[in-house]
Write an enzyme that holds these catalytic residues in place. Structure first.
Site, PDB file in Angstrom:
ATOM      1  CG  ASN A 100      -0.312  -0.210   2.517  1.00 47.35           C
ATOM      2  OD1 ASN A 100       0.739  -0.845   2.601  1.00 47.35           O
ATOM      3  ND2 ASN A 100      -0.919   0.301   3.571  1.00 47.35           N
ATOM      4  CG  HIS A 185      -7.794  -5.920   6.715  1.00 48.06           C
ATOM      5  ND1 HIS A 185      -7.178  -5.734   7.919  1.00 48.06           N
ATOM      6  CD2 HIS A 185      -8.893  -5.140   6.736  1.00 48.06           C
ATOM      7  CE1 HIS A 185      -7.883  -4.869   8.639  1.00 48.06           C
ATOM      8  NE2 HIS A 185      -8.926  -4.492   7.946  1.00 48.06           N
ATOM      9  CG  ASP A 311      -0.450  -4.202  11.766  1.00 44.97           C
ATOM     10  OD1 ASP A 311      -0.215  -4.019  10.561  1.00 44.97           O
ATOM     11  OD2 ASP A 311      -1.476  -3.798  12.331  1.00 44.97           O
ATOM     12  N   GLY A 330      -2.764   2.732  13.143  1.00 40.41           N
ATOM     13  CA  GLY A 330      -1.562   1.907  13.128  1.00 40.41           C
ATOM     14  C   GLY A 330      -0.475   2.375  14.073  1.00 40.41           C
TER      15      GLY A 330
END
Lengths: 429, 314
Positions: A100, A185, A311, A330
């Protein structure tokens, strides 16, 4: 390269069921030559470099299945160099990077770029993912075959989920023939729309829109139903709740083949940690109840969850210094992944072997890479740590370019002393 | 000019009024006590004091508001403060300025108090970390609207002389309502029993954990209640289809004279406004001065805000 021998090491390598005191020899090609309690210092010629580990722990280098590197497009958040430094300081030697970026990695020329750039700038093993769908819009599948040929390890839309069931069915059907890895996801966007944290008491008190556990569960159920029809290599990136585990348990018991990951954040924090709108704890999937956290730890213990990921999601300060609903989602975590995971050993929630397994050989098996093991002949990617050493997490001393750690000031036990990549010392505390 | 000496300020009061959740019972009672003295003042001919003379109060409204904004405006002026109201809906934000930048800009002008309304929950908390003056929350997202709850409490005390032991029903769109949340905390704190009544889709998950009983039926929910607080059915927040129709909502959840009979005989009606007549409340009932406290709420709102301004402005 000179041969090396580690002596007085406490070795744990779940891939070979090794948990013993012994030695490890690295040959002059940077491969593991021999390992175990039967190896003695006298087995090598005197010219070999001797590293006395003084009973510290030696394990395979960590394989992190989900991290974001800012290149291209977000170099101000993280780049290959800073990500590598952070990873090695955390004992991580192999990283699966997310697509991404800007532009999104969804075509062959982008893969060429990312591999070349990574080779020049990074000092860890990189395994890039490509987008599952073009522009991650969830509509058209990317070129799984061509991209895999170029070196793509798996396919994921990262924070996005393919919402359309027909599209997902076709993706899984097509992927089942090619044998490529689909990393999903799991979030139903209609159910989680505008949500920022777990739906429940805390979301009521903070006045934030909640994300129900059903949003995750329903996609897992859908995908696992499709998996019966189209048995592809399917991996759930990160689960967050007890409800999801129930579905996973049922399906795994029925013999269905798929793998499951969990973020270290969901194993070590719960929704109460969000406190007074701490945006660094705005995560996806969201932190849930303590009951869920405990269930996830239990899920690792009984093998329902295969891997723990960092992550790692670097975000600059401007993206986080906003009202909670507007703030980016995040947290960084690659450098603290292993020490934070060790917390579950120190508080007697999980055996040490199990933790290391989920961080080394399990991800390697899912990815089908020859990492996360110290079998003779494999690359000598090694992490040496002092299991007991206490330290306090301070964002400023972390090596990531962004400082959005979710565990600022947390007291941890377990410090990485040295990291070796292909037999070379690349981090020394 | 009438002068009331500032002798009652609490020494250890917190710097900001961000929500009822952060308020102690002593502080809440102090504000209500203080506000009582302003009720008389507001009804007298000379309404102006100079308690806050020389102080600058900035009203920062990111969301449109009529009554809260004018109430804070008037409250500040009656205490003698210089009041500046900024409607942020179409200025800074559209130019891409963040809340923190706006806060820094305003802070540089040395305000003595900032009143903020924002569409995002927690925005006042964020603002309070970045400015040097006290911050008063005038409503943030669906989290809190503390001065509304305080004025509701004052209105109830004014009529019933107490809150302790009363049974209070809050009906309507609980899910999206900051008024409901602040009132739940405050009424519980002051010793009332709170029922919330809403259709399932407008009832937040695990609302019971905030210390209320939840009902989806007006008859059961209103049983034995002394106060019936109706909430606005917030159309602008309805992003999905929460309800089949307004008509159906009115049938089951709209307050009519018949449904009011389920409550105690001397039950009183409240509404934070603005009302949707014929959607959540019968229009005649809303105007019935024998049971409706709606106008009194607005009146006492100014007194409560004066008390808050006085107590928080250092």
């Amino acid at each position: 390269m000179k041969e090396k021998i580690f002596i007085n090491a406490k070795i744990i390598d779940p891939s070979q069921n090794i948990d013993e005191k012994g030695c490890l020899i690295i040959d002059n090609n940077g491969k593991v030559k021999a390992i175990g309690k039967d190896i003695k210092k006298n087995d090598v010629s005197p010219s070999v470099e001797i590293i006395d580990l003084k009973n510290n722990l030696l394990i395979p280098g960590i394989v992190d299945m989900k991290a974001f590197v800012g290149e291209p497009g977000f170099e101000y958040k993280e780049n290959f160099r800073t990500l590598s430094q952070a990873a090695l300081a955390g004992g991580v030697t192999s990283i699966v990077t997310m697509p991404n970026t800007n532009p999104i990695i969804d075509n062959v020329s982008m893969v060429d770029f990312i591999i070349r750039r990574g080779r020049d700038k990074a000092s860890v093993n990189l395994f890039p993912c490509a987008a599952l769908t073009k522009q991650m819009e969830g509509k058209l599948m990317t070129e799984f075959g061509l991209l895999s040929d170029k070196g793509i390890i798996g396919f994921s839309d990262v924070k996005k989920t393919v919402q359309n069931t027909e599209t997902m069915a076709r993706i899984m059907n097509y992927a089942s023939d090619l044998g490529v890895l689909i990393m999903q996801h799991t979030e139903d966007f209609e159910l989680s729309k505008n949500g920022c944290i777990n739906e429940g008491e805390i979301s009521n008190r903070l006045g934030l829109e909640g994300i129900s556990q059903v949003a995750e569960k329903i996609i897992i159920e859908r995908d696992l139903t499709l998996l019966s029809e189209y048995p592809c290599r399917y991996h759930i990136n990160k689960i967050s709740s007890k409800k999801s585990l129930e579905v996973i348990e049922k399906n795994k018991k029925n013999g269905k083949k798929f793998s499951v990951g969990v973020s270290i954040n969901n194993l070590s924090l719960n929704e109460n940690d969000i406190g007074d709108f701490k945006t660094f704890l705005k995560l996806s999937p969201p932190l849930r109840l303590e009951d869920d956290r405990v269930a996830l730890v239990e899920g690792i213990k009984n093998g329902l969850i295969d891997v723990i990921v960092s992550d790692h999601t670097p975000e600059d300060e401007e993206s986080k210094r906003l009202p909670f609903a507007q703030a980016a989602t995040g947290a960084i975590g690659i450098e603290t992944l292993l020490p934070l995971a060790l917390e579950m050993y120190h508080n007697n929630s999980l055996p040490l072997n199990k933790i290391i397994e989920t961080l080394t050989i399990n991800p390697s098996k899912i990815l089908k890479i020859n990492k996360g093991t110290l079998k003779p002949g494999s690359d000598a990617d090694i992490c040496v740590l002092d299991l007991e050493a206490p330290w306090v997490v301070k964002a400023d001393s972390l090596k990531s370019k962004s400082k959005n750690t979710a565990i600022e000031n947390r007291k941890l036990q377990g410090k990485i002393l040295m990291t070796f990549l292909n037999g070379e010392l690349v981090f020394n505390q | 000019m009438a002068v009331i000496k500032n002798t009652t300020a609490i020494k250890s009061s917190p710097k900001h009024l961000l929500g009822i959740q952060n308020l102690s019972i002593l502080q809440a009672k102090k504000i209500l006590e203080e506000a009582k003295s302003f009720i008389k003042l507001n009804r007298s001919k000379s309404k102006k004091l100079d308690l806050l003379r020389g102080k600058t109060q900035i009203n920062l409204f990111f969301e449109p508001s009529t009554r809260t904004q004018s109430s804070f405006d008037l409250a500040g002026k009656r205490l003698g403060a210089d009041v500046m109201t900024m409607n942020m809906g179409n200025s800074a934000l559209k130019k891409g300025e963040t809340l923190i930048d706006t806060a820094m800009t305003l802070n540089a002008m040395h305000p003595d108090l900032i009143v903020i309304r924002h569409q995002d929950s927690g925005a006042p908390n964020l603002l309070s970390q970045k400015v040097n003056c006290p911050v008063i929350n005038a409503g943030d997202g669906r989290r809190e609207h503390p001065t509304q709850a305080l004025l509701d409490a004052l209105t109830i005390i004014n009529r019933k002389n107490k809150i302790e032991g009363l049974k209070i029903a809050i009906c309507g769109d609980i899910l999206h309502s900051r008024v409901a949340r602040s009132n739940i905390y405050l009424m519980n704190m002051l010793g009332a029993e709170v029922n919330v009544i809403a259709p399932k889709t407008l009832m937040p998950n695990s609302i019971e954990k905030l210390g209320v009983k939840a009902f989806t039926n007006m008859k059961k929910g209103l049983d034995g209640c002394d106060i019936v607080m109706m909430l606005r059915l917030q159309n602008e927040r309805m992003q999905g289809s929460f309800l089949p129709s307004k008509r159906e909502y009115y049938e089951y959840f709209g307050l009519t004279p018949e449904k009011l009979k389920y409550a105690n005989k001397d039950a009183l009606i409240m509404h934070p406004g603005p009302m949707n007549r014929g959607v959540e409340i019968d229009t005649k009932l809303a105007d019935d001065i024998n049971v409706s406290l709606v106008k009194e709420q607005v009146e006492l709102g100014v007194a409560v805000r004066m008390a808050c301004l006085k107590m928080y402005c250092k």
